[in-house]
Design a protein around this motif. Structure first.
Motif, PDB file in Angstrom:
ATOM      1  N   VAL A 123       0.848  -1.183   0.000  1.00  0.00           N
ATOM      2  CA  VAL A 123       0.000   0.000   0.000  1.00  0.00           C
ATOM      3  C   VAL A 123       0.889   1.241   0.000  1.00  0.00           C
ATOM      4  N   GLN A 124       0.471   2.259  -0.744  1.00  0.00           N
ATOM      5  CA  GLN A 124       1.215   3.519  -0.697  1.00  0.00           C
ATOM      6  C   GLN A 124       1.253   4.050   0.733  1.00  0.00           C
ATOM      7  N   PRO A 125       2.427   4.440   1.217  1.00  0.00           N
ATOM      8  CA  PRO A 125       2.519   4.962   2.587  1.00  0.00           C
ATOM      9  C   PRO A 125       2.143   6.440   2.630  1.00  0.00           C
ATOM     10  N   PRO A 126       1.777   6.950   3.824  1.00  0.00           N
ATOM     11  CA  PRO A 126       1.516   8.393   3.952  1.00  0.00           C
ATOM     12  C   PRO A 126       2.728   9.229   3.548  1.00  0.00           C
ATOM     13  N   ARG A 127       3.917   8.741   3.905  1.00  0.00           N
ATOM     14  CA  ARG A 127       5.162   9.386   3.498  1.00  0.00           C
ATOM     15  C   ARG A 127       6.123   8.305   3.026  1.00  0.00           C
ATOM     16  N   ALA A 128       6.840   8.582   1.959  1.00  0.00           N
ATOM     17  CA  ALA A 128       7.806   7.612   1.459  1.00  0.00           C
ATOM     18  C   ALA A 128       9.045   7.603   2.348  1.00  0.00           C
ATOM     19  N   PRO A 129       9.583   6.437   2.668  1.00  0.00           N
ATOM     20  CA  PRO A 129      10.830   6.384   3.444  1.00  0.00           C
ATOM     21  C   PRO A 129      11.940   7.156   2.735  1.00  0.00           C
ATOM     22  N   TRP A 130      12.646   7.979   3.478  1.00  0.00           N
ATOM     23  CA  TRP A 130      13.694   8.812   2.896  1.00  0.00           C
ATOM     24  C   TRP A 130      14.902   7.960   2.548  1.00  0.00           C
ATOM     25  N   ASN A 131      15.550   8.285   1.433  1.00  0.00           N
ATOM     26  CA  ASN A 131      16.839   7.692   1.101  1.00  0.00           C
ATOM     27  C   ASN A 131      17.664   8.733   0.376  1.00  0.00           C
ATOM     28  N   ALA A 132      18.973   8.559   0.386  1.00  0.00           N
ATOM     29  CA  ALA A 132      19.893   9.605  -0.068  1.00  0.00           C
ATOM     30  C   ALA A 132      19.735   9.955  -1.542  1.00  0.00           C
ATOM     31  N   GLY A 133      19.275   9.009  -2.353  1.00  0.00           N
ATOM     32  CA  GLY A 133      19.089   9.287  -3.766  1.00  0.00           C
ATOM     33  C   GLY A 133      17.683   9.727  -4.122  1.00  0.00           C
ATOM     34  N   GLY A 134      16.775   9.663  -3.154  1.00  0.00           N
ATOM     35  CA  GLY A 134      15.395  10.019  -3.438  1.00  0.00           C
ATOM     36  C   GLY A 134      14.713   9.055  -4.382  1.00  0.00           C
ATOM     37  N   TYR A 135      15.082   7.785  -4.315  1.00  0.00           N
ATOM     38  CA  TYR A 135      14.549   6.793  -5.236  1.00  0.00           C
ATOM     39  C   TYR A 135      13.271   6.151  -4.690  1.00  0.00           C
ATOM     40  N   GLY A 136      12.403   5.746  -5.613  1.00  0.00           N
ATOM     41  CA  GLY A 136      11.206   4.994  -5.225  1.00  0.00           C
ATOM     42  C   GLY A 136      10.208   5.779  -4.406  1.00  0.00           C
ATOM     43  N   CYS A 137      10.133   7.095  -4.595  1.00  0.00           N
ATOM     44  CA  CYS A 137       9.234   7.935  -3.793  1.00  0.00           C
ATOM     45  C   CYS A 137       7.778   7.648  -4.183  1.00  0.00           C
ATOM     46  N   ASN A 138       7.017   7.081  -3.277  1.00  0.00           N
ATOM     47  CA  ASN A 138       5.643   6.683  -3.618  1.00  0.00           C
ATOM     48  C   ASN A 138       4.625   6.993  -2.525  1.00  0.00           C
ATOM     49  N   PRO A 139       4.657   8.215  -1.944  1.00  0.00           N
ATOM     50  CA  PRO A 139       3.657   8.514  -0.921  1.00  0.00           C
ATOM     51  C   PRO A 139       2.262   8.642  -1.530  1.00  0.00           C
ATOM     52  N   VAL A 140       1.265   8.665  -0.669  1.00  0.00           N
ATOM     53  CA  VAL A 140      -0.106   8.912  -1.091  1.00  0.00           C
ATOM     54  C   VAL A 140      -0.152  10.124  -2.017  1.00  0.00           C
ATOM     55  N   ALA A 141      -0.846   9.979  -3.160  1.00  0.00           N
ATOM     56  CA  ALA A 141      -0.957  11.091  -4.113  1.00  0.00           C
ATOM     57  C   ALA A 141      -1.859  12.164  -3.547  1.00  0.00           C
ATOM     58  N   SER A 142      -1.579  13.427  -3.927  1.00  0.00           N
ATOM     59  CA  SER A 142      -2.321  14.547  -3.355  1.00  0.00           C
ATOM     60  C   SER A 142      -2.373  15.719  -4.310  1.00  0.00           C
TER      61      SER A 142
END
Length: 364
Positions: free
Chosen positions: A339-358
């Motif tokens: 499931v899309q998370p409320p906030r995407a887990p942070w990572n140094a490259g900013g990869y795979g950012c998939n938070p809830v759309a808004s």
């Protein structure tokens, strides 16, 4: 440079990619184009690391070598004579959405539009691998692009590897056509790799060489760039499969809506590795009641996708009854239960950012 190929300056239209950097050229898909079920090729985002190499189709050659029994070289006419497959595929940059992370990671400041769903046609790579005869000791294939430049102080070509099973999957394609037309230079002409269900960094453009290797590949774009690195500096594996994600395409940010009039909220949802999207939920939140239980998650209506790697269109009928500013939220769930998370887990490259759309709209 491909900056001269695509219209992105004063003469650009609503269907032209929107420039993020000029040299090398990088651009994101315009909002108008993302509303379509299949993204027009001329509007699709562009991600280049180096200058675009220009190889005439008649001059293209591909060497298949390494841990194989019968190394050989293939030209464009020989490739064209092989059986082709056509698939609708989501192409998404691994850094898509990184501008939404806080603090913002290094890398191109992509919004949410380094993505598209396109129709590709090409030759299954497994046909080439079968002709070469893969050695029993081979574990990966390394795909090399004709583009090159300096990264971390040394000259390198753009290269990525695939595990043997992924490389010879029948849907891993050497693509020559995009949305029914020949590939253009900025999208990898004459031939590019497309691996459905994986982030587009995998889809090596301007393909120039392939080699089977007996040890995991340790190139810069496999082990140093496009690698998940946590906030504490712990390095994980390379970027691979797409993450479950959704996008709101209508209404758009800051649109004015009419109180008491039905609005159809629309968008797309997708995930990786050929897994189906099973659910999209929508929530509308008034600025005066951000945590109100009166704004529950409600199911959107899903359309049938055009294939296992295409995105799923969804819609939700909403009639706002109070004026003010609202946030429209959407979250997708796939068949794995991701499931899309409320906030995407942070990572140094900013990869795979998939938070809830808004998106935010104003009801008047």
């Amino acid at each position: 440079m491909c900056a001269s190929v695509l219209p992105h300056g004063p003469g650009a239209t609503a269907w032209s990619p929107e420039t993020v950097t000029a040299d090398p050229y990088n651009a994101q898909t315009p909002s108008a184009a993302l509303a379509a079920p299949v993204t027009p090729a001329g509007a699709l985002f562009v991600r280049d690391h180096f200058a675009v190499p220009h190889t005439p189709p008649g001059a293209w050659r591909l060497r298949v070598e390494g841990a194989v029994r019968n190394p050989y070289t293939l030209d464009r006419a020989e490739l064209a004579a092989l059986p082709h497959r056509e698939l609708d595929v989501v192409l998404e940059c691994a850094g898509n959405g990184r501008a939404r992370m806080s603090p913002r990671p290094r890398g191109l400041p992509w919004g949410q539009r380094a993505v598209g769903c396109v129709r590709v046609a090409g030759v299954p790579f497994r046909l080439l691998a079968e002709r070469a005869g893969v050695a029993p000791a081979a574990v990966e294939f390394v795909f090399t692009g004709a583009d090159s430049g300096t990264v971390r102080g040394r000259r390198t070509s753009f290269e990525r590897s695939l595990p043997l099973a992924v490389a010879v999957h029948p849907d891993t394609l050497l693509v020559t056509r995009l949305d029914g037309a020949p590939l253009t230079p900025e999208h990898g002409a004459p031939v590019r790799l497309v691996v459905p269900g994986r982030f587009a960094v995998t889809d090596v453009k301007w393909l120039a060489g392939v080699r089977a290797v007996t040890e995991p590949f340790a190139g810069v774009f496999q082990t140093q760039e496009y690698v998940f690195v946590d906030a504490d500096g712990t390095a994980g594996g390379p970027v691979t499969g797409l993450r479950v994600k959704s996008l709101v395409t209508a209404p758009e940010q800051d649109d004015d809506l009419r109180r008491g009039r039905e609005t159809v909220v629309r968008g797309h949802a997708w995930t990786g590795d050929g897994v189906a999207v099973r659910r999209v939920e929508v929530r509308t939140v008034h600025e005066d009641e951000p945590d109100a239980e009166a704004d529950p998650w409600r199911d959107a209506v899903l359309a049938e996708p055009s294939g296992p790697y295409a995105w799923t269109d969804w819609s939700f009928a909403w009639t706002p009854h109070s004026p003010g500013r609202y946030r429209i939220l959407a979250r997708a769930t796939d068949a794995r239960g991701e499931v899309q998370p409320p906030r995407a887990p942070w990572n140094a490259g900013g990869y795979g950012c998939n938070p809830v759309a808004s998106v935010e709209v104003v009801v008047v």
